[in-house]
Design a protein around this motif. Structure first.
Motif, mmCIF file in Angstrom:
data_model
loop_
_atom_site.group_PDB
_atom_site.id
_atom_site.type_symbol
_atom_site.label_atom_id
_atom_site.label_comp_id
_atom_site.label_asym_id
_atom_site.label_seq_id
_atom_site.Cartn_x
_atom_site.Cartn_y
_atom_site.Cartn_z
ATOM 1 N N VAL A 123 38.395 35.508 49.032
ATOM 2 C CA VAL A 123 39.754 35.388 48.596
ATOM 3 C C VAL A 123 40.213 33.861 48.150
ATOM 4 O O VAL A 123 40.194 33.050 49.055
ATOM 5 C CB VAL A 123 40.766 36.014 49.473
ATOM 6 C CG1 VAL A 123 42.158 35.965 49.213
ATOM 7 C CG2 VAL A 123 40.501 37.418 49.740
ATOM 8 N N ARG A 124 40.628 33.734 46.820
ATOM 9 C CA ARG A 124 40.965 32.529 46.416
ATOM 10 C C ARG A 124 42.549 32.347 46.202
ATOM 11 O O ARG A 124 43.024 31.272 46.085
ATOM 12 C CB ARG A 124 40.103 32.055 45.324
ATOM 13 C CG ARG A 124 38.642 31.952 45.707
ATOM 14 C CD ARG A 124 38.515 30.522 46.595
ATOM 15 N NE ARG A 124 36.837 30.248 46.680
ATOM 16 C CZ ARG A 124 36.229 30.555 47.652
ATOM 17 N NH1 ARG A 124 36.770 31.509 48.823
ATOM 18 N NH2 ARG A 124 35.084 30.604 47.702
ATOM 19 N N SER A 125 42.976 33.590 45.734
ATOM 20 C CA SER A 125 44.269 33.481 44.967
ATOM 21 C C SER A 125 45.217 34.557 45.667
ATOM 22 O O SER A 125 44.809 35.630 46.176
ATOM 23 C CB SER A 125 44.143 33.605 43.516
ATOM 24 O OG SER A 125 45.331 33.966 42.804
ATOM 25 N N TYR A 126 46.571 34.352 45.533
ATOM 26 C CA TYR A 126 47.720 35.344 46.181
ATOM 27 C C TYR A 126 47.149 36.646 45.277
ATOM 28 O O TYR A 126 47.548 37.703 45.684
ATOM 29 C CB TYR A 126 49.054 34.682 45.752
ATOM 30 C CG TYR A 126 49.585 34.354 44.276
ATOM 31 C CD1 TYR A 126 50.099 35.845 43.792
ATOM 32 C CD2 TYR A 126 49.049 33.427 43.451
ATOM 33 C CE1 TYR A 126 50.479 35.570 42.363
ATOM 34 C CE2 TYR A 126 49.450 33.593 42.261
ATOM 35 C CZ TYR A 126 50.170 34.371 41.435
ATOM 36 O OH TYR A 126 50.435 34.387 40.179
ATOM 37 N N SER A 163 44.359 43.342 58.289
ATOM 38 C CA SER A 163 45.056 43.169 56.903
ATOM 39 C C SER A 163 45.329 41.493 56.866
ATOM 40 O O SER A 163 45.264 40.743 57.807
ATOM 41 C CB SER A 163 46.367 43.886 57.072
ATOM 42 O OG SER A 163 47.205 43.154 58.140
ATOM 43 N N PHE A 164 45.334 41.299 55.339
ATOM 44 C CA PHE A 164 45.513 39.917 55.124
ATOM 45 C C PHE A 164 46.588 39.813 53.918
ATOM 46 O O PHE A 164 46.305 40.273 52.903
ATOM 47 C CB PHE A 164 44.101 39.285 54.483
ATOM 48 C CG PHE A 164 42.721 39.348 55.402
ATOM 49 C CD1 PHE A 164 42.623 38.321 56.209
ATOM 50 C CD2 PHE A 164 42.285 40.587 55.630
ATOM 51 C CE1 PHE A 164 41.706 38.322 56.937
ATOM 52 C CE2 PHE A 164 41.219 40.658 56.468
ATOM 53 C CZ PHE A 164 40.909 39.273 57.408
ATOM 54 N N ASP A 165 47.624 38.997 54.188
ATOM 55 C CA ASP A 165 48.786 38.815 53.343
ATOM 56 C C ASP A 165 49.006 37.624 53.180
ATOM 57 O O ASP A 165 48.636 36.553 53.952
ATOM 58 C CB ASP A 165 49.848 39.678 54.114
ATOM 59 C CG ASP A 165 49.781 41.142 53.961
ATOM 60 O OD1 ASP A 165 50.458 41.757 53.151
ATOM 61 O OD2 ASP A 165 49.323 41.750 54.917
ATOM 62 N N ALA A 166 49.762 37.294 52.135
ATOM 63 C CA ALA A 166 50.241 35.954 51.651
ATOM 64 C C ALA A 166 51.369 35.414 52.598
ATOM 65 O O ALA A 166 51.521 34.203 52.536
ATOM 66 C CB ALA A 166 50.628 36.098 50.225
ATOM 67 N N ASP A 167 52.073 36.097 53.325
ATOM 68 C CA ASP A 167 53.145 35.773 53.975
ATOM 69 C C ASP A 167 53.564 36.501 55.048
ATOM 70 O O ASP A 167 52.898 37.845 55.300
ATOM 71 C CB ASP A 167 54.451 35.403 53.365
ATOM 72 C CG ASP A 167 54.863 36.552 52.539
ATOM 73 O OD1 ASP A 167 54.572 37.641 52.732
ATOM 74 O OD2 ASP A 167 55.437 36.366 51.393
ATOM 75 N N PRO A 449 47.593 29.279 54.403
ATOM 76 C CA PRO A 449 46.753 29.928 55.400
ATOM 77 C C PRO A 449 47.028 31.387 54.852
ATOM 78 O O PRO A 449 48.374 31.918 55.032
ATOM 79 C CB PRO A 449 47.142 29.652 56.752
ATOM 80 C CG PRO A 449 48.606 28.944 56.772
ATOM 81 C CD PRO A 449 48.613 28.316 55.286
ATOM 82 N N ILE A 450 46.225 32.569 55.084
ATOM 83 C CA ILE A 450 46.510 33.752 54.907
ATOM 84 C C ILE A 450 46.920 34.257 56.247
ATOM 85 O O ILE A 450 46.706 33.855 57.503
ATOM 86 C CB ILE A 450 44.988 34.421 54.528
ATOM 87 C CG1 ILE A 450 44.501 33.887 53.447
ATOM 88 C CG2 ILE A 450 45.363 36.086 54.510
ATOM 89 C CD1 ILE A 450 43.268 34.405 52.958
ATOM 90 N N VAL A 451 47.969 35.196 56.190
ATOM 91 C CA VAL A 451 48.531 35.798 57.330
ATOM 92 C C VAL A 451 47.787 37.201 57.647
ATOM 93 O O VAL A 451 47.579 38.052 56.924
ATOM 94 C CB VAL A 451 49.916 36.001 57.158
ATOM 95 C CG1 VAL A 451 50.693 36.511 58.516
ATOM 96 C CG2 VAL A 451 50.744 34.846 56.818
ATOM 97 N N MET A 452 47.423 37.475 58.898
ATOM 98 C CA MET A 452 46.762 38.538 59.365
ATOM 99 C C MET A 452 47.091 39.696 60.221
ATOM 100 O O MET A 452 48.324 39.129 60.834
ATOM 101 C CB MET A 452 45.196 37.954 60.034
ATOM 102 C CG MET A 452 44.375 37.554 59.254
ATOM 103 S SD MET A 452 42.755 37.088 60.348
ATOM 104 C CE MET A 452 42.245 38.683 60.909
ATOM 105 N N GLY A 453 46.694 40.640 60.217
ATOM 106 C CA GLY A 453 47.145 41.801 61.330
ATOM 107 C C GLY A 453 45.690 42.289 61.667
ATOM 108 O O GLY A 453 44.951 42.379 60.961
ATOM 109 N N CYS A 454 45.908 43.095 62.933
ATOM 110 C CA CYS A 454 44.704 43.817 63.341
ATOM 111 C C CYS A 454 45.244 45.157 64.035
ATOM 112 O O CYS A 454 46.199 44.995 64.717
ATOM 113 C CB CYS A 454 44.161 42.781 64.666
ATOM 114 S SG CYS A 454 42.651 43.530 65.411
ATOM 115 N N TYR A 455 44.483 45.750 63.769
ATOM 116 C CA TYR A 455 44.726 47.334 64.343
ATOM 117 C C TYR A 455 43.339 48.089 64.702
ATOM 118 O O TYR A 455 42.247 48.178 64.041
ATOM 119 C CB TYR A 455 45.074 48.147 62.928
ATOM 120 C CG TYR A 455 46.202 47.123 62.105
ATOM 121 C CD1 TYR A 455 47.457 47.026 62.539
ATOM 122 C CD2 TYR A 455 45.601 46.404 61.049
ATOM 123 C CE1 TYR A 455 48.199 46.159 61.811
ATOM 124 C CE2 TYR A 455 46.447 45.630 60.438
ATOM 125 C CZ TYR A 455 47.786 45.556 60.776
ATOM 126 O OH TYR A 455 48.555 44.611 59.895
#
Length: 583
Positions: A123-126, A163-167, A449-455
């Motif tokens: 992953v390099r870009s939004y 999950s990986f999000d921009a914000d 930095p990428i914003v993460m979630g875990c499930y």
């Protein structure tokens, strides 16, 4: 499947290795699993069918939510855990090994680091965000005391998604999508559950919730408000602060040392001094350590005498990576009198940290340990004691919230239940992506930095959790969605008409998509009935000569004592419709 061709090694008695939990006992007795070693189990054909059905439901809902399946290695190099700081944090729980070149590896207890490494490499870009990746993978944790069968073992099957999000806003949307997916998963599996606020523990992060299976045998305690939506694991639960209790522990406000020989517990002290336990202060002594440090420290914590300690809160407030209660001999080695410790200025210097619960910090005229063996002090003002301790002591929320405490949202007394954690969802934020330099370029070309979630969902744990919830004195009572077979056909006699009808129903049901176990064994009816009940198959169809002579077969649901007579000629369609309605 014909019973005569199946591998179903049922046992008439509980195996020696079975513990008290129903799932451990019944899954072994019914031939679903077999124990290989401490905390290690092999799934036999029936057990694997149940496991695969849970997996299928999980996969269907994850795919429906837009997550993409991957498969990550279970054997991982140490560098990734060292990069995040968890090589030391996990401590003895981590299975560590070396390859032939003496490089460090470990078996994955969870996969935040390796999935972050994957994403930072691609992953390099939004424009590539958001993305949600999941896997169904075996995990490994060296539990010091594996117990309760599949509920707490060293090797277990887990679905973990990231999950990986921009914000943060995007991360919360991903979290909500997973909340909906998890709710559907637990509803489809057929289990009673509550989503409760939770602590994220060693995974880090915030916005955390658990999906707790309600069961009297559960290891976790959860509190639920009967008047509003509030529900939480006691590790994360909060409550409104009750009014300060005053008086009742001595005649005046001046501290007085009194002899309390042999009275080390709150119950004994309260009875000896004729005071309410709420007018005492309880001491908790814990040894703890911090990541990257070899030293073992001693924490002394205080709550109101009728309260329990929340060890998750203690660990967090101490900044510890591990924490456990200190033994009496370990206190003696530090010249601390076990059972007689209090938040007074006489507290010995061998204590590394002092924490006082916020509720206890405002108590007046209470009983506390005198910090010398055989004595307590009455008339203690905790606020004044804290002034005397100065910087040595710190106030925090340390008590475990329980039944009767006022709801933090509406003040209604909370109710307390036992539960089994079946799933956990939380927003990790940038906890790992900052440490591991997982970044992307936004619309303006700036790196963020990428914003993460875990499930996570314990797939093999749900198998055991279903049995904990659904069993009786005769065996397992599977929900239709995950039962190894939907129907067991039980012909009772060697009569040709009975055999022919059983074969016809077997064929009709199978062609209709119903999963059938045909008990074609030459066994007595009592043996067949006992095995059917033990296995827990939802519907039992009994074919006997007497009923068949009247054009009928018997239909009985596993969760009911009622026996229904249905027409033999149309039994296939009737049973298939019953199964379809329950799925």
């Amino acid at each position: 499947m014909r019973y005569s061709q199946a591998l179903i090694p049922t046992l008439r008695e509980d195996p020696a290795e079975a513990r008290k939990t129903p799932s451990h006992r019944l899954l072994l007795r019914a031939g679903y699993v077999r124990q290989v070693g401490a905390g290690l189990y092999e799934f036999l054909p029936l057990g694997l069918r149940v496991l695969r059905k849970v997996e299928r439901i999980v996969r269907e809902e994850m795919d429906r939510a837009g997550a993409l399946e991957v498969m990550l290695p279970a054997l991982l190099p140490a560098e990734l855990f060292r990069e995040s700081g968890r090589w030391d944090l996990f401590g003895a729980t981590l299975f560590r090994l070396k390859d032939q070149k003496r490089n460090d590896y470990h078996l994955g207890p969870t996969h935040e680091e390796v999935i972050t490494d994957l994403v930072r490499s691609v992953v390099r870009s939004y424009r590539q965000l958001p993305v949600n990746l999941y896997q169904v993978q075996w995990k490994y944790r060296d539990e010091p005391r594996p117990r309760a069968g599949l509920l707490r073992c060293r090797e277990f099957l887990m679905k973990d998604a990231y999950s990986f999000d921009a914000d943060e806003a995007g991360a919360l949307r991903s979290y909500e999508a997973m909340r909906v997916a998890y709710t559907r998963i637990f509803e489809r599996v057929g289990l009673r559950f509550r989503m409760v606020a939770a602590d994220s523990g060693a995974m880090g992060g915030s916005t955390s919730a658990e999906f707790q299976l309600l069961a009297d045998t559960g290891e976790d305690s959860i509190v639920v408000c009967p008047s509003c939506t509030y529900a939480a694991n006691v590790e994360a639960a909060q409550a409104q602060k009750p009014a300060v209790l005053a008086g009742g522990a001595g005649s005046g406000k001046r501290p007085k040392e009194v002899a309390t020989p042999g009275k080390k517990t709150i119950e004994d002290v309260a009875e000896f001094l004729k005071v309410d336990a709420r007018q005492t202060v309880k001491a908790g002594c814990y040894l703890y350590g911090r990541a990257g440090e070899a030293d073992t420290r001693l924490l002394l914590a205080f709550v109101r005498g009728d309260r329990r300690f929340n060890e998750v809160a203690l660990t967090r407030e101490a900044g510890a990576s591990w924490l456990r209660p200190a033994e009496d001999d370990e206190l003696t080695a530090r010249e601390l009198p076990a059972g007689y410790l209090g938040p007074l200025t006489s507290l010995p210097a061998s204590v590394d940290a002092v924490l006082v619960d916020a509720e206890a910090s405002v108590l007046e005229d209470v009983v506390a340990g005198a910090n010398r063996a055989g004595y307590h002090v009455t008339g203690v003002s905790v606020p004044k004691a804290l002034e005397g301790l100065g910087a040595r002591a710190r106030v925090a929320d340390l008590r475990a919230v329980g039944r009767g405490d006022p709801c933090p949202q509406c003040a209604t007394p909370l109710e307390e239940y036992r539960g089994i954690e079946g799933g956990h969802i939380f927003v990790l934020g940038t906890h790992y992506t900052v440490k591991m330099n997982a970044r992307y370029q936004d619309e303006k070309g700036q790196e963020k930095p990428i914003v993460m979630g875990c499930y996570g969902i314990g797939v093999s744990r749900l198998v055991a959790g279903a049995v904990e919830q659904r069993h009786d004195a005769d065996g397992i009572v599977w929900p239709m969605a995950i039962a190894p077979y939907h129907v067991v056909l039980t012909p009772l006699a060697g009569d040709e008409a009975v055999k022919d009808t059983a074969e016809r129903l077997y064929r009709e049901l199978t062609e209709a998509g119903v999963e059938v176990l045909l008990d074609d064994r030459e066994e007595r009816p009592g043996v067949k009935f006992k095995d059917a009940d033990l296995l827990g198959i939802p519907l039992r169809v009994t074919l006997g000569k007497k009923a068949l002579d009247q054009g009928k077969v018997e239909l009985k649901a596993r969760d009911s004592k009622a026996v229904e007579l249905v027409d033999a000629a149309t039994a296939g369609a009737t049973i298939a419709a019953r199964v379809k309605a329950a799925l």
